[in-house]
Design an enzyme around this catalytic site. Sequence first.
Site, PDB file in Angstrom:
ATOM      1  CB  VAL A 103     -29.775 -13.718 -14.657  1.00 28.17           C
ATOM      2  CG1 VAL A 103     -29.148 -13.253 -13.353  1.00 28.17           C
ATOM      3  CG2 VAL A 103     -30.837 -12.729 -15.135  1.00 28.17           C
ATOM      4  CE1 TYR A 156     -41.324  -6.867 -13.051  1.00 27.32           C
ATOM      5  CE2 TYR A 156     -43.491  -6.359 -12.150  1.00 27.32           C
ATOM      6  CZ  TYR A 156     -42.124  -6.489 -11.985  1.00 27.32           C
ATOM      7  OH  TYR A 156     -41.558  -6.262 -10.756  1.00 27.32           O
TER       8      TYR A 156
HETATM    9  P1  NDP Z   1     -33.739  -2.180 -10.022  1.00 26.28           P
HETATM   10  O1  NDP Z   1     -34.005  -1.938 -11.469  1.00 26.28           O
HETATM   11  O2  NDP Z   1     -33.516  -1.018  -9.114  1.00 26.28           O
HETATM   12  O3  NDP Z   1     -32.487  -3.170  -9.861  1.00 26.28           O
HETATM   13  C1  NDP Z   1     -32.401  -4.340 -10.611  1.00 26.28           C
HETATM   14  C2  NDP Z   1     -30.947  -4.693 -10.800  1.00 26.28           C
HETATM   15  O4  NDP Z   1     -30.887  -5.850 -11.662  1.00 26.28           O
HETATM   16  C3  NDP Z   1     -30.164  -3.573 -11.505  1.00 26.28           C
HETATM   17  O5  NDP Z   1     -28.880  -3.425 -10.944  1.00 26.28           O
HETATM   18  C4  NDP Z   1     -30.098  -4.093 -12.940  1.00 26.28           C
HETATM   19  O6  NDP Z   1     -28.988  -3.580 -13.680  1.00 26.28           O
HETATM   20  C5  NDP Z   1     -29.958  -5.581 -12.704  1.00 26.28           C
HETATM   21  N1  NDP Z   1     -30.269  -6.370 -13.906  1.00 26.28           N
HETATM   22  C6  NDP Z   1     -31.106  -6.062 -14.920  1.00 26.28           C
HETATM   23  N2  NDP Z   1     -31.069  -7.012 -15.862  1.00 26.28           N
HETATM   24  C7  NDP Z   1     -30.166  -7.935 -15.441  1.00 26.28           C
HETATM   25  C8  NDP Z   1     -29.677  -9.142 -15.997  1.00 26.28           C
HETATM   26  N3  NDP Z   1     -30.081  -9.595 -17.184  1.00 26.28           N
HETATM   27  N4  NDP Z   1     -28.744  -9.848 -15.310  1.00 26.28           N
HETATM   28  C9  NDP Z   1     -28.289  -9.400 -14.106  1.00 26.28           C
HETATM   29  N5  NDP Z   1     -28.709  -8.248 -13.544  1.00 26.28           N
HETATM   30  C10 NDP Z   1     -29.656  -7.535 -14.205  1.00 26.28           C
HETATM   31  O7  NDP Z   1     -34.980  -3.082  -9.511  1.00 26.28           O
HETATM   32  P2  NDP Z   1     -35.675  -3.140  -8.070  1.00 26.28           P
HETATM   33  O8  NDP Z   1     -34.648  -3.132  -7.014  1.00 26.28           O
HETATM   34  O9  NDP Z   1     -36.778  -2.158  -8.034  1.00 26.28           O
HETATM   35  O10 NDP Z   1     -36.363  -4.596  -8.157  1.00 26.28           O
HETATM   36  C11 NDP Z   1     -35.667  -5.776  -7.800  1.00 26.28           C
HETATM   37  C12 NDP Z   1     -36.607  -6.962  -7.969  1.00 26.28           C
HETATM   38  O11 NDP Z   1     -37.783  -6.753  -7.205  1.00 26.28           O
HETATM   39  C13 NDP Z   1     -37.060  -7.164  -9.414  1.00 26.28           C
HETATM   40  O12 NDP Z   1     -37.163  -8.549  -9.677  1.00 26.28           O
HETATM   41  C14 NDP Z   1     -38.437  -6.530  -9.426  1.00 26.28           C
HETATM   42  O13 NDP Z   1     -39.250  -7.062 -10.429  1.00 26.28           O
HETATM   43  C15 NDP Z   1     -38.940  -6.875  -8.046  1.00 26.28           C
HETATM   44  N6  NDP Z   1     -39.988  -6.004  -7.540  1.00 26.28           N
HETATM   45  C16 NDP Z   1     -39.765  -4.655  -7.356  1.00 26.28           C
HETATM   46  C17 NDP Z   1     -40.764  -3.855  -6.841  1.00 26.28           C
HETATM   47  C18 NDP Z   1     -40.535  -2.390  -6.588  1.00 26.28           C
HETATM   48  O14 NDP Z   1     -41.452  -1.731  -6.073  1.00 26.28           O
HETATM   49  N7  NDP Z   1     -39.376  -1.847  -6.900  1.00 26.28           N
HETATM   50  C19 NDP Z   1     -42.093  -4.407  -6.498  1.00 26.28           C
HETATM   51  C20 NDP Z   1     -42.212  -5.818  -6.739  1.00 26.28           C
HETATM   52  C21 NDP Z   1     -41.187  -6.573  -7.231  1.00 26.28           C
HETATM   53  P3  NDP Z   1     -29.173  -2.140 -14.472  1.00 26.28           P
HETATM   54  O15 NDP Z   1     -29.186  -1.103 -13.400  1.00 26.28           O
HETATM   55  O16 NDP Z   1     -27.973  -2.055 -15.353  1.00 26.28           O
HETATM   56  O17 NDP Z   1     -30.461  -2.250 -15.211  1.00 26.28           O
END
Ligand code: NDP
Length: 246
Positions: A62, A153
């Site tokens: 992204v 963050y």
């Molecule tokens: P994960 O790390 O489990 O999943 C995130 C996904 O995004 C992964 O598949 C990752 O790929 C991908 N990703 C990372 N960088 C990029 C990029 N530059 N372009 C495209 N894809 C990318 O995260 P979560 O599911 O835990 O979190 C999802 C969202 O929710 C995030 O925005 C997080 O900040 C937010 N959030 C999460 C919370 C939680 O408790 N988990 C709480 C509050 C907010 P790869 O696996 O290769 O890194």
Amino acid sequence: MEFQDKVALITGGARGIGRAIAENLARKSAHIVLMDISESVHDTARELEAFGVKTLGITGSVTEETDVKRLFREIESVFGKLDICINNAGININNLTMKTSLKDFQQVLNVNLNGTFLVSRAAMLMMLKKRYGRIINISSIVGIRGNAGQAGYSSAKAGIIGLTKTMAVEVAKKNITVNTVAPGYIATEMTDALDTEVKARYKKYIPMQEFGTLDDVAESVAFLASDKAKYITGQTLVVDGGLLLI
Ligand code: NDP
């Protein structure tokens, strides 16, 4: 069948919260586009076909304008439109501010905030043509209250809330809404890996005494993506079991 004929893009949709959001929308009949930096996005896209919808998995970041342009060219050629855009891709690098390098700070801003900007900008242009759209950006409660060790963050997640409000006003007349979902502690692979004592300590601080589930986030997103939420824009829906209240 709530989202029949709708096309939804979920960034970072290969796993975790993004995947849960995608699965929930697919279950409700939306066609799904997943964009993720991880190659596993193709497997996830194939798995979601089980819901009887069309899916498209795109590898890319992204943060890269060329990847985002390629993504939207693909969406145009396969679906010819985009109705729902979920900016979920995010990363975090934890460290105290004093020990945080500029490189790490910028990288976290780049994925979470710049990525949301780049994808939303392209989404709005496509949505304007059909005069319909729902953009939902995934922030976090730390974007509202801050958190020690999360300078980049929390800045990025606060920035997403500001960006959401600005975009919401800019496209309000065009039948496009832009909202934020701000989750608290959500049970994911990361929290599963914590030991029981640490989990119990975290839970004690949450008024509901439990972590949120992937479904709690996915259903909040689905609500904002639906026509039930057509008069809601620029808002932040906090999904945190009451954590921000104390
Ligand atoms: P994960 O790390 O489990 O999943 C995130 C996904 O995004 C992964 O598949 C990752 O790929 C991908 N990703 C990372 N960088 C990029 C990029 N530059 N372009 C495209 N894809 C990318 O995260 P979560 O599911 O835990 O979190 C999802 C969202 O929710 C995030 O925005 C997080 O900040 C937010 N959030 C999460 C919370 C939680 O408790 N988990 C709480 C509050 C907010 P790869 O696996 O290769 O890194």
